[in-house]
Design a protein around this motif. Structure first.
Motif: not given
Lengths: 651, 516
Positions: A168, A364, A368-369
């Protein structure tokens, strides 16, 4: 070993139910702790029992105070509602002729409890969700119902985001791959995949996921929640059974309900309860007709995000194989975060991925998506891809995110030969173990398993939820506190998520802050439980962690993967691993200790409980069996001791 | 003798000398005690057995299956367990899905460019894209992409957590604010995925014993929401508002006069029906709402950016106020060309969802850059909404005229013996279906038709036109809706391209006419 512990817990829970009235009952003797194949038909428990077993560990005084707090809050809430209804008609009433949109009772918790401390949640940030975040400070609006952002920002250490591997962050996260994808494939694809087209970026990601996990094929969805909620119905339907863990995530519950299958709940992370439920389901057959069920699908999570517990995968796989059920493993929190190469709980537990029929995960957390996947055999994925509502009717994930996730997978696989992925995984594990260890030393009551990056700190009382969060924020530490809708009412907690991006200094600073705050709030429950309990850990200890502790004491490097697996599975194997890999003396010591442990079977009685404990204090160090102990002490009185018997288990 | 000694003792003598009534009472008490003791010991035992064997307890709870489950011996149970064989995991879980897999197999085309009005699909370059619902032609706009890059540089890519746990960024809040202002609602909540909006919003408000009246052919997410809500559900035929009124009248007629209303009632409609392309008659709905006192849930997924003078959706199309609709839902995947969803309404509506909307509360937040994409798309629509929707309307007219000939002003039009065109004249979603109705219950026949439509789609590709064959929405009774070709018109298309495409579609359809 952990299984023994779970069984002991289960047995304690059952006996707790049996003599719930008998508050004076002191000990649940080891005789009730039936383990091993002989007791394969273990008593089945409802989810309530599971919570009960956890609540059982809460000292009476705290339990009383917690309930008292809630009673106080509820009374105040009702009084305010009463006055509101009398004097603020326009606010409490609804348009004439309409039923109220939200029933007063349904809304009560939100209005009268959540709203009082709503500043602890949904704090906006204006930075990346990295190791340090800028939290936007808010103040209450005039009616005190909403919060307005101010211009003030607080630079805080982030212990709340699921940024396990640090993707992230800005350096190390977003790169040219992402910008290229945006220009080449567009931000979104406003057309359903089936019957129209799927972006090549998504197709390529699907292939990468399947390869990474060692499965034939995979299918990707645009949202993690929707992956469970919309794809499970393509696998099971009426005439099937879903065996769901008591603490499964809401998305699984939604998916299971939408499927139309019969849902049975088994005790949290308890293979015995699972087996009992499974046997019973087969024996019972379909309601009314009594025909045999078509499919039985077991759904478990890899790491339980509120408990910080790692799934007992090896045992669940054994049960699954024995009866021919299918296993669906939700790795939302474990993919990337567990296992030496980030392949999740299968790698961590040393289970062949082929033994897990369906691997599900999300992008997620570690990646980090956003989005989720399901990986399985080609025929199963075809079934999902071409018939699941969530694949054929919805818009796919953004190609930008797809490309980013694929790039992360390549790093974890070390295809770029940078070694970054491996370093992140190692750093996450080291950080998790270090932080948990420090918290335990401090005397905080924490749940979960040693390697899990999720660490729940128990708070119990509603007042402390807000206080903990606010005090930490004041001291520049952003934490997540969790209350009722996500946990049982009584078991409020602060949930720490460790990231690979945290440095040792960051963690030390957090420890200092926690120490200060927990003194202030008096939440060092484990210390309060009494000196004799201090040697045991509130976390679930496995052999593995024992080894860990040993390593730490000798200031040596953490164990290799083989050793990890060995440590988890078998003490004998541990010796082999120690021997073969000619590893550190600490391991050999730990291994020899494991083998030299005598076969102990103790049946403890109430009066003798304390002596037993003391006895164990003395000899416990040498015996890995002591970790099966689970003792709850309250006001100096030992309430229960369950002794488990590892030898029976291994048989 | 010890016995005589006992008998002669003073105590026993005194006891014996008591009156007969005393002995009777004493005997009775003794009998009672013994009786209670037996009762208690029996109960204790059974209680113990129950709790020690949870299996029996559970069996008693659901002895609905094999009635004789309790009487089975352990060996019989073991035999049952040993003989149980599961069906393969890849088997269809529902009858309706049995033939779908084969029909749909390899129906996914590979898109190797962005989904622009002209795109590259499989081996076909520069194909006219009539599959994407990019109504306002926002996709690929430089302003949107630049803003997204700026956001990514500040916020990173993902949000790494749910909205409640530091997943909220200032971008999300700005996005909610901008969306609310654009649609004219007081407050707005954003979801991370469009198809999870209705399936979260409906169960958040509709509970057991509430009433939901739904339009047939509504998207699967609404159907999921209704299933999860456990409310009483009634369906009315798409576009048939007389039937809707009848249903509501029927319900209202049973209300007790002057009683306080406790049942929440909702009518759930899509602004543009995703199966039939009909436009909801919002004016009628609002009239009914005020007359019969139910709330309106409107799914504006396909109408935002497509209907209304400046693209603000169905409410603007009918010249009404946003407040006339209680709850508005929208998918950001269509005209806004992002990924995500919105729900807007009164503050009570929005705030309740922040804890009760499952897809909001328990899911990770939308990546901040996708929120920025929504914000920028809305900015574009605010500035150029009129020009873009005018162009879209003209395009829809051009295409329908070319497809339907002189009948283009009517609703459902038969364009040949075998095919008809569904949908409202203004709808940018146009459906082409077989003129001959197939029974919805005949799953095999429907799957066969689906396959046939996919063949038509594949035949259109070399001719330079891509259309979509959407997955069939399941109807309320578990059957499937009749499949069709879906054509989505964009403001980015050119009139001559659309005329060409319509001609190609007609040509291919007539080729496949005989193939029945």
């Amino acid at each position: 070993m952990a299984r023994a512990h779970a069984a002991a817990l289960g047995a304690a829970a059952t006996s707790a139910q049996a003599d719930a009235d008998a508050a004076g009952s002191l000990a649940r003797s080891a005789a009730t702790a039936k383990t091993g194949p002989s007791a394969s038909v273990a008593p089945a428990k409802s989810p309530a029992d599971v919570h009960r077993s956890q609540e059982d560990e809460v000292p009476y005084l705290i339990l009383f105070m917690t309930y008292a707090s809630y009673v106080g809050l509820i009374v105040i809430g009702y009084v305010r509602d009463l006055f509101g209804q009398l004097f603020k008609r326009e606010e409490y009433g609804t348009e004439a002729g309409f039923a109220p949109l939200v029933n007063g009772k349904e809304d009560f918790y939100t209005r009268r409890m959540y709203q009082r401390i709503q500043d602890c949640w949904a704090r906006p940030i204006c930075s990346t969700p990295g190791a340090w975040i800028d939290v936007v400070m808010r103040r209450a609006s005039r009616d005190r119902k909403t919060l307005c952002s101010t211009n003030a920002r607080a630079h805080c250490l982030n212990l709340g985001s699921y940024n396990y591997l640090g993707y992230g962050e800005i350096p190390g996260g977003v790169n040219d791959v992402v910008y290229d994808a945006m220009h080449n494939f567009g931000i979104g694809v406003p057309a359903p995949a089936l019957g129209a087209c799927q972006s090549a970026a998504v197709t390529s990601l699907e292939r990468t996921v399947a390869e990474f996990l060692g499965k034939e094929a995979a299918v990707v969805s645009g949202m993690g929640f929707a992956t469970n909620a919309q794809l499970i119905p393509a696998l099971v339907g009426p005439g099937c059974v879903i065996l769901s863990d008591a603490l499964n995530h809401s998305s699984i519950v939604v998916g299971a309900r939408l499927s139309g299958a019969r849902i049975r709940v088994f005790a949290h992370n308890d293979a015995h309860s699972l087996e009992a439920e499974l046997r019973e389901a087969i024996v019972e057959g379909q309601p009314h007709s009594g025909e045999p069920w078509n499919k039985i699908l077991i759904i478990v999570e890899g790491v339980y995000s509120m408990e910080g517990e790692v799934c007992e995968l090896a045992e669940i796989v054994a049960v699954k194989k024995k009866y021919g059920a299918y296993l669906y493993l939700d790795e939302a929190h474990s993919i990337g975060a567990l296992g030496a190469t980030g392949r999740g709980v299968t790698e961590y537990a040393g289970v062949n991925p082929a033994d897990v029929d369906i691997l599900m995960g999300t992008f997620t957390k570690s990646f980090g998506a956003v989005g989720g996947y399901i990986a399985s055999d080609q025929c199963v994925i075809d079934r999902v891809r071409y018939t699941a509502a969530g694949c054929v009717n919805t818009y796919p994930m953004s190609p930008v995110c797809a490309r980013h996730v694929e790039w992360v997978f390549h790093q974890l696989d070390d295809r770029d030969r940078s070694g970054i992925g491996g370093a992140k995984i190692k750093s996450l594990r080291d950080n998790s173990i270090y932080f948990r260890q420090r918290l335990e030393e401090m005397g905080l009551l924490i749940y979960g398993d040693y390697d899990s990056p999720v660490i729940p700190i128990m708070l119990f009382q509603p007042g402390k939820i807000a206080a903990f969060s606010r005090e930490c924020l004041k001291r520049q530490v952003a934490v997540v506190v969790v209350g009722f809708p996500a946990t049982p009412l009584i078991l409020s907690r602060a949930r720490i998520c460790i990231s690979a991006a945290h440095t040792r200094e960051d963690l030390d600073m957090a420890i200092e802050v926690f120490d200060e705050v927990s003194e202030l709030l008096q939440i060092k429950y484990r210390r309060k439980l009494g000196a004799s309990a201090s040697s045991s850990s509130s976390s679930r200890i496995t052999d593995h962690s024992k080894v860990e502790a040993c390593v730490r004491n000798e200031r040596l490097a953490p164990p290799s993967r083989a050793e990890q697996v060995a440590a988890r599975n078998d003490n004998h194997a541990l010796v082999e691993a120690a021997g073969n890999e000619s590893s550190s003396p600490a391991y050999q010591k730990a291994a020899s200790m494991a083998l030299s442990a005598p076969y102990q079977r103790r049946s403890t009685k109430a009066n003798g409980a304390m002596e037993e404990l003391d006895h164990h204090e003395i000899h416990g160090d040498k015996s890995p069996d002591c970790v099966g102990f689970e003792h709850r002490l309250c006001n100096g009185v030992c309430r229960s001791v369950s002794v488990s018997d590892t030898m029976t288990l291994r048989a | 003798m010890p016995l005589t000694f006992v008998l002669e003792s003073a105590t026993v003598q005194r006891w014996l000398s008591l009156g007969i009534h005393f002995h009777v009472i004493e005997a009775l008490a003794l009998v009672m005690t013994v009786y209670f003791l037996i009762q208690r010991s029996y109960k204790l035992q059974s209680k113990k057995r129950k709790s020690s064997s949870g299996q029996q307890q559970l069996q008693q709870r659901h002895t609905r299956g094999r009635g004789d489950a309790q009487t089975l011996s352990e060996q019989e149970k073991a035999a049952l367990i040993a003989s149980w064989r599961p069906a393969p995991l890849a088997d269809a879980p529902r009858k309706a899905e049995m033939d779908l897999l084969e029909a749909n197999r390899s129906a996914v085309l590979q898109l190797s460019s962005a989904a622009m009005p002209r795109c590259d699909v499989d081996n076909h370059k520069n194909v006219l894209n009539l599959a994407a619902t990019n109504f306002a032609n926002v996709l690929g706009d430089v302003r949107v992409e630049d803003a997204c890059v700026r956001t990514m540089q500040q916020f990173g890519l993902g949000s790494c957590g749910p909205r409640g746990f530091y997943g909220t960024t200032t971008e999300h809040m700005r996005c909610e604010e901008v969306f609310a202002k654009w649609t004219g609602a007081p407050e707005c909540i954003s979801y991370s995925f469009g198809s999870s909006v209705p399936s979260s919003v409906i169960p958040a408000f509709c509970k057991r014993d509430d009433l939901v009246v739904c339009e047939e052919g509504c998207n699967f997410s609404i159907q999921n929401g209704v299933t999860l809500s456990r409310s009483i559900v009634k369906y009315f035929k798409a576009g048939d508002y007389d039937e809707l009124e009848q249903i509501i009248q029927h319900v209202v007629a049973r209300d007790k006069p002057r009683a306080r209303m406790t049942q929440r009632r909702f009518v759930v409609v899509e602004a543009i029906n995703s199966t039939y392309g009909t436009i909801a008659r919002l004016d009628k709905l609002v009239e009914f709402r005020n007359k019969y006192k139910f709330r309106i849930m409107l799914d504006e997924s396909y109408s935002l950016g497509a209907l209304g003078a400046s693209g603000r959706g169905l409410v603007e199309h009918f010249g009404l106020q946003r407040a006339d609709v209680d709850i508005t839902m929208a998918d950001a995947g269509n005209a806004l060309c992002s990924v995500g969803g919105f729900c807007c309404g009164e503050p009570t509506v929005v705030r309740h969802q922040r804890l009760s909307g499952a897809g909001y509360c328990f899911s990770a937040a939308q990546p901040p850059f996708l929120a920025t994409a929504c914000v920028e798309a809305i900015h574009i629509l605010e500035q150029e909404g009129k020009a873009r929707t005018d162009k879209l309307r003209r395009n829809v007219q051009v295409f329908r005229k070319a497809l339907c000939g002189e009948f283009f002003t009517a609703g459902a039009v038969k364009i040949s013996d075998a095919w008809k065109v569904d949908g409202d004249v203004l709808s940018p979603l146009i459906f082409i279906r077989p003129a001959e109705e197939t029974s919805c219950e005949n799953a095999a026949a429907l799957a066969q038709q689906q396959r046939r439509l996919l063949n038509i789609r594949d035949a259109l590709l070399p001719r330079g036109v891509m259309v979509a064959v959407p997955h069939q929405a399941e109807l309320y009774n578990g059957s499937l809706s009749i499949p069709g070709l879906r054509i989505a018109i964009s403001a980015g298309h050119e009139a001559e391209d659309l005329e060409f495409a319509a001609a190609e579609v007609r040509a291919v359809l007539s080729l496949h006419e005989s193939e029945r």
